[in-house]
Design a protein around this motif. Structure first.
Motif, PDB file in Angstrom:
ATOM      1  N   MET A 110       0.802  -0.931   0.160  1.00 16.88           N
ATOM      2  CA  MET A 110       0.426  -0.308   0.091  1.00 16.88           C
ATOM      3  C   MET A 110       1.166   1.300  -0.502  1.00 16.88           C
ATOM      4  O   MET A 110       1.663   0.968   0.837  1.00 16.88           O
ATOM      5  CB  MET A 110      -1.029  -0.135   1.372  1.00 16.88           C
ATOM      6  CG  MET A 110      -1.707   1.453   1.370  1.00 16.88           C
ATOM      7  SD  MET A 110      -3.074   0.755   2.868  1.00 16.88           S
ATOM      8  CE  MET A 110      -4.084   1.729   2.352  1.00 16.88           C
ATOM      9  N   PRO A 111       1.023   1.717  -0.817  1.00 15.02           N
ATOM     10  CA  PRO A 111       1.239   3.221  -0.818  1.00 15.02           C
ATOM     11  C   PRO A 111       1.339   4.042   0.102  1.00 15.02           C
ATOM     12  O   PRO A 111       0.399   4.373   0.754  1.00 15.02           O
ATOM     13  CB  PRO A 111       1.108   4.058  -2.284  1.00 15.02           C
ATOM     14  CG  PRO A 111      -0.349   3.349  -2.592  1.00 15.02           C
ATOM     15  CD  PRO A 111      -0.071   2.204  -2.132  1.00 15.02           C
ATOM     16  N   ILE A 112       2.372   4.761   0.917  1.00 20.22           N
ATOM     17  CA  ILE A 112       2.252   6.181   1.507  1.00 20.22           C
ATOM     18  C   ILE A 112       2.550   7.249   0.810  1.00 20.22           C
ATOM     19  O   ILE A 112       3.548   7.440   0.713  1.00 20.22           O
ATOM     20  CB  ILE A 112       2.968   5.459   2.634  1.00 20.22           C
ATOM     21  CG1 ILE A 112       2.178   4.338   3.459  1.00 20.22           C
ATOM     22  CG2 ILE A 112       2.590   6.833   3.800  1.00 20.22           C
ATOM     23  CD1 ILE A 112       3.284   3.363   4.382  1.00 20.22           C
ATOM     24  N   ILE A 113       1.180   8.522   1.616  1.00 16.23           N
ATOM     25  CA  ILE A 113       1.678   9.850   0.442  1.00 16.23           C
ATOM     26  C   ILE A 113       1.687  10.317   1.817  1.00 16.23           C
ATOM     27  O   ILE A 113       0.845  11.423   2.446  1.00 16.23           O
ATOM     28  CB  ILE A 113       1.345  10.379  -0.281  1.00 16.23           C
ATOM     29  CG1 ILE A 113       1.164   9.323  -1.645  1.00 16.23           C
ATOM     30  CG2 ILE A 113       1.291  11.677  -0.909  1.00 16.23           C
ATOM     31  CD1 ILE A 113       0.118   9.513  -2.585  1.00 16.23           C
ATOM     32  N   PRO A 152      -6.803  19.572   0.091  1.00 13.93           N
ATOM     33  CA  PRO A 152      -7.527  18.310   0.117  1.00 13.93           C
ATOM     34  C   PRO A 152      -7.275  16.847   0.265  1.00 13.93           C
ATOM     35  O   PRO A 152      -5.759  16.800  -0.026  1.00 13.93           O
ATOM     36  CB  PRO A 152      -8.419  18.659  -1.199  1.00 13.93           C
ATOM     37  CG  PRO A 152      -6.993  18.795  -1.911  1.00 13.93           C
ATOM     38  CD  PRO A 152      -6.632  20.017  -1.281  1.00 13.93           C
ATOM     39  N   GLN A 153      -7.439  16.179   1.392  1.00 14.86           N
ATOM     40  CA  GLN A 153      -7.105  14.524   1.555  1.00 14.86           C
ATOM     41  C   GLN A 153      -7.580  13.772   0.477  1.00 14.86           C
ATOM     42  O   GLN A 153      -8.667  13.823  -0.115  1.00 14.86           O
ATOM     43  CB  GLN A 153      -8.017  14.302   2.667  1.00 14.86           C
ATOM     44  CG  GLN A 153      -7.842  15.343   4.177  1.00 14.86           C
ATOM     45  CD  GLN A 153      -6.301  15.004   4.535  1.00 14.86           C
ATOM     46  OE1 GLN A 153      -5.565  13.388   4.023  1.00 14.86           O
ATOM     47  NE2 GLN A 153      -5.441  16.402   4.879  1.00 14.86           N
ATOM     48  N   PRO A 154      -6.530  13.664  -0.777  1.00 12.31           N
ATOM     49  CA  PRO A 154      -6.681  12.659  -1.526  1.00 12.31           C
ATOM     50  C   PRO A 154      -7.356  11.102  -0.872  1.00 12.31           C
ATOM     51  O   PRO A 154      -6.785  10.483   0.304  1.00 12.31           O
ATOM     52  CB  PRO A 154      -5.277  11.968  -2.020  1.00 12.31           C
ATOM     53  CG  PRO A 154      -4.504  12.274  -0.279  1.00 12.31           C
ATOM     54  CD  PRO A 154      -5.155  13.431  -0.103  1.00 12.31           C
ATOM     55  N   GLY A 155      -8.123  10.404  -1.855  1.00 15.87           N
ATOM     56  CA  GLY A 155      -8.137   9.145  -1.376  1.00 15.87           C
ATOM     57  C   GLY A 155      -7.700   8.244  -1.491  1.00 15.87           C
ATOM     58  O   GLY A 155      -6.822   8.412  -2.858  1.00 15.87           O
ATOM     59  N   VAL A 188      -7.083  -0.329  -5.641  1.00 10.28           N
ATOM     60  CA  VAL A 188      -5.772  -1.104  -5.747  1.00 10.28           C
ATOM     61  C   VAL A 188      -4.768  -0.477  -5.167  1.00 10.28           C
ATOM     62  O   VAL A 188      -3.800  -0.270  -4.729  1.00 10.28           O
ATOM     63  CB  VAL A 188      -5.522  -0.827  -7.869  1.00 10.28           C
ATOM     64  CG1 VAL A 188      -3.943  -1.593  -8.217  1.00 10.28           C
ATOM     65  CG2 VAL A 188      -6.444  -1.690  -8.268  1.00 10.28           C
ATOM     66  N   GLY A 189      -5.064   0.924  -4.564  1.00 10.17           N
ATOM     67  CA  GLY A 189      -3.967   1.218  -4.148  1.00 10.17           C
ATOM     68  C   GLY A 189      -3.793   2.848  -3.814  1.00 10.17           C
ATOM     69  O   GLY A 189      -2.665   3.281  -3.576  1.00 10.17           O
ATOM     70  N   VAL A 190      -3.729   3.093  -5.434  1.00 10.29           N
ATOM     71  CA  VAL A 190      -3.592   4.122  -6.355  1.00 10.29           C
ATOM     72  C   VAL A 190      -4.758   5.606  -5.911  1.00 10.29           C
ATOM     73  O   VAL A 190      -5.091   5.439  -5.874  1.00 10.29           O
ATOM     74  CB  VAL A 190      -3.515   3.983  -7.620  1.00 10.29           C
ATOM     75  CG1 VAL A 190      -3.266   5.179  -8.112  1.00 10.29           C
ATOM     76  CG2 VAL A 190      -3.079   3.232  -8.456  1.00 10.29           C
ATOM     77  N   SER A 191      -3.584   7.004  -4.872  1.00  9.34           N
ATOM     78  CA  SER A 191      -3.966   7.978  -5.098  1.00  9.34           C
ATOM     79  C   SER A 191      -4.929   8.322  -5.827  1.00  9.34           C
ATOM     80  O   SER A 191      -4.843   8.413  -7.796  1.00  9.34           O
ATOM     81  CB  SER A 191      -2.964   8.600  -4.732  1.00  9.34           C
ATOM     82  OG  SER A 191      -3.024   9.147  -4.756  1.00  9.34           O
ATOM     83  N   LEU A 192      -6.438   9.066  -5.658  1.00 10.95           N
ATOM     84  CA  LEU A 192      -7.411   9.634  -6.697  1.00 10.95           C
ATOM     85  C   LEU A 192      -6.600  11.531  -5.897  1.00 10.95           C
ATOM     86  O   LEU A 192      -6.467  12.236  -5.593  1.00 10.95           O
ATOM     87  CB  LEU A 192      -8.990   9.574  -6.070  1.00 10.95           C
ATOM     88  CG  LEU A 192      -9.021   8.004  -6.209  1.00 10.95           C
ATOM     89  CD1 LEU A 192     -10.260   7.989  -5.168  1.00 10.95           C
ATOM     90  CD2 LEU A 192      -9.119   7.384  -7.210  1.00 10.95           C
ATOM     91  N   SER A 226     -13.561  10.877  -9.133  1.00  9.59           N
ATOM     92  CA  SER A 226     -13.132   9.561 -10.276  1.00  9.59           C
ATOM     93  C   SER A 226     -11.837   9.674 -11.243  1.00  9.59           C
ATOM     94  O   SER A 226     -11.847   8.696 -11.561  1.00  9.59           O
ATOM     95  CB  SER A 226     -14.218   9.857 -10.530  1.00  9.59           C
ATOM     96  OG  SER A 226     -14.416  11.122 -11.980  1.00  9.59           O
ATOM     97  N   LEU A 227     -11.190  10.405 -11.217  1.00  6.86           N
ATOM     98  CA  LEU A 227      -9.459   9.905 -11.881  1.00  6.86           C
ATOM     99  C   LEU A 227      -8.352  10.221 -10.474  1.00  6.86           C
ATOM    100  O   LEU A 227      -8.157  10.334  -9.956  1.00  6.86           O
ATOM    101  CB  LEU A 227      -9.370  11.701 -12.714  1.00  6.86           C
ATOM    102  CG  LEU A 227     -10.094  12.399 -13.108  1.00  6.86           C
ATOM    103  CD1 LEU A 227     -10.490  13.694 -13.323  1.00  6.86           C
ATOM    104  CD2 LEU A 227     -10.163  11.581 -14.105  1.00  6.86           C
ATOM    105  N   PRO A 228      -8.004   8.311 -11.008  1.00  4.97           N
ATOM    106  CA  PRO A 228      -7.059   8.161 -10.626  1.00  4.97           C
ATOM    107  C   PRO A 228      -5.089   8.446 -11.093  1.00  4.97           C
ATOM    108  O   PRO A 228      -5.768   9.092 -11.997  1.00  4.97           O
ATOM    109  CB  PRO A 228      -6.833   6.534 -10.430  1.00  4.97           C
ATOM    110  CG  PRO A 228      -7.323   6.530 -12.032  1.00  4.97           C
ATOM    111  CD  PRO A 228      -8.440   7.463 -12.136  1.00  4.97           C
ATOM    112  N   MET A 229      -5.137   8.847  -9.689  1.00  5.93           N
ATOM    113  CA  MET A 229      -2.778   9.348 -10.276  1.00  5.93           C
ATOM    114  C   MET A 229      -3.101   8.566 -11.286  1.00  5.93           C
ATOM    115  O   MET A 229      -3.029   7.614 -12.083  1.00  5.93           O
ATOM    116  CB  MET A 229      -2.598  10.103  -9.111  1.00  5.93           C
ATOM    117  CG  MET A 229      -3.222  10.890  -8.032  1.00  5.93           C
ATOM    118  SD  MET A 229      -3.736  12.466  -9.041  1.00  5.93           S
ATOM    119  CE  MET A 229      -1.843  12.969  -8.179  1.00  5.93           C
ATOM    120  N   VAL A 230      -1.623   9.088 -12.252  1.00  7.36           N
ATOM    121  CA  VAL A 230      -0.823   8.261 -13.701  1.00  7.36           C
ATOM    122  C   VAL A 230       0.073   8.153 -13.457  1.00  7.36           C
ATOM    123  O   VAL A 230       0.803   8.886 -12.525  1.00  7.36           O
ATOM    124  CB  VAL A 230      -0.716   9.705 -14.557  1.00  7.36           C
ATOM    125  CG1 VAL A 230      -0.912   8.477 -16.049  1.00  7.36           C
ATOM    126  CG2 VAL A 230      -2.773   9.883 -15.452  1.00  7.36           C
TER     127      VAL A 230
END
Length: 66
Positions: A1-4, A15-18, A22-26, A32-36
């Motif tokens: 799990m990634p830790i930011i 703002p707090q990211p969700g 899969v564990g990718v931050s939004l 509705s958009l995952p980070m790339v």
């Protein structure tokens, strides 16, 4: 799990990211958009870090540099 890690001095204004299933931050402004995925940073004397960029960002190359 990634830790930011978030900068605690700016916690109030960010703002707090969700995270998705899969564990990718939004993207914090549109959940509705995952980070790339943008690669891995390897630096001498530091642990490897996985980079993610904004889904709305567009990378361009100018004179051989990104």
């Amino acid at each position: 799990m990634p830790i930011i890690r978030l900068n605690p001095r700016n916690e109030q204004s960010l703002p707090q990211p969700g995270f998705n299933e899969v564990g990718v931050s939004l993207y914090p402004y549109d959940s509705s958009l995952p980070m790339v995925y943008d690669g891995i940073t390897r630096e001498k004397g530091r642990s490897d870090r996985i980079k993610y960029i904004c889904p709305k960002a567009k990378k361009t190359r100018i004179k051989g540099k990104t």
